[in-house]
Design an enzyme around this catalytic site. Structure first.
Site, short mmCIF file in Angstrom:
data_model
loop_
_atom_site.label_atom_id
_atom_site.label_comp_id
_atom_site.label_asym_id
_atom_site.label_seq_id
_atom_site.Cartn_x
_atom_site.Cartn_y
_atom_site.Cartn_z
N HIS A 188 5.23 4.91 2.80
CA HIS A 188 5.53 5.94 3.81
C HIS A 188 6.35 5.32 4.95
CE1 HIS A 188 3.00 9.15 2.25
NE2 HIS A 188 1.99 8.31 2.13
N CYS A 201 0.84 -1.19 0.00
CA CYS A 201 0.00 0.00 0.00
C CYS A 201 0.89 1.25 0.00
CB CYS A 201 -0.87 -0.02 1.25
SG CYS A 201 -2.08 1.29 1.35
N THR A 249 0.65 3.44 2.12
CA THR A 249 0.99 3.56 3.54
C THR A 249 2.31 2.85 3.83
OG1 THR A 249 -1.35 3.61 4.09
CG2 THR A 249 0.16 3.04 5.88
N GLU A 263 -2.41 -5.46 3.67
CA GLU A 263 -3.25 -6.02 2.61
C GLU A 263 -2.75 -7.42 2.31
OE1 GLU A 263 -3.01 -3.38 -0.74
OE2 GLU A 263 -3.52 -1.63 0.45
N CYS A 311 -17.19 2.53 21.86
CA CYS A 311 -17.31 3.99 21.86
C CYS A 311 -18.69 4.39 21.32
CB CYS A 311 -16.19 4.63 21.03
SG CYS A 311 -16.30 4.31 19.27
N CYS A 341 -13.39 -0.64 18.18
CA CYS A 341 -13.44 -1.03 19.60
C CYS A 341 -14.75 -1.66 20.01
CB CYS A 341 -13.10 0.16 20.48
SG CYS A 341 -14.42 1.40 20.61
ZN LIG Z 1 -3.84 -0.26 2.11
ZN LIG Z 2 -15.28 2.31 18.68
#
Ligand SMILES: [Zn+2]
Ligand SMILES: [Zn+2]
EC number: 1.1.1.103
Length: 181
Positions: free
Chosen positions: A48, A43, A45, A69, A101, A98
């Site tokens: 980076h 990716c 990401t 991925e 929340c 989570c």
């Molecule tokens: Zn990705």
């Molecule tokens: Zn949450």
């Protein structure tokens, strides 16, 4: 249950690059699934993170295994997991939410305030095995090429982006020729 070591691509410290090394195979809890990785994709990401640019420096805590991925075969499931079986061919939703929340309990878990991302906040898939919560597992059709199954995360990104607009009958400029483009 697998135990022992596996090969993994690691960010050992805060610097350019990555190291192929051996780490313990992840141990799963009651709600998690261990997957033997067949294919992983890179990716933006990950670029980076590999380059260790300003974003990565602020976001990533080393040492850890990156990559989010992938496609693979379920190797083991936690004792409370009923939705996935050993041997199934799967990929994963990369956002771990989570469930507690306000957005999560009101059906908006896509904007969970405690979202963790596989391979960013948790150990990732550039390894022989990766673990994910059972709720994140996505079952793949048996005949799908593992390389194609691996890029469903960016595919989902592109599909949702297109469906946000009304492209039918119009002219669309696609800027950026990576997998999402
Ligand atoms: Zn990705
Ligand atoms: Zn949450």
């Amino acid at each position: 249950m697998q135990s022992g070591k596996m090969k993994a691509l690691m960010k050992k410290d805060g610097a350019f690059g990555a190291v192929l090394t051996e780490v313990p195979i992840p141990e799963i809890d009651k709600h998690e699934v261990l997957i033997k990785v067949k294919a992983a994709s890179i990716c933006g990401t990950d670029v980076h993170i590999y380059n260790w640019d300003q974003w990565a420096r602020q976001r990533i805590k080393t040492p850890y295994v990156f990559g989010h991925e992938f496609s693979g075969i379920v190797e083991a499931v936690g004792e409370n997991v009923g939705s996935v079986k050993v041997g199934e061919y799967v990929s994963a939703e990369t956002h771990i939410v989570c469930g507690e929340c306000v957005p999560c309990v009101t059906g908006k878990s896509h904007v969970c305030t405690n979202t963790a991302i596989i391979g960013v906040d948790t150990a990732g898939c550039f390894a022989e095995y990766v673990k994910v919560p059972a709720d994140n597992v996505w079952k793949n059709p048996a005949g799908m090429d593992p390389a194609v199954a691996s890029i469903q995360e960016p595919l989902g990104n592109a599909v949702h982006t297109v469906l946000e607009s009304q492209p039918a009958g119009g002219t669309t400029a696609v800027i950026g020729c990576g997998p999402i483009g």
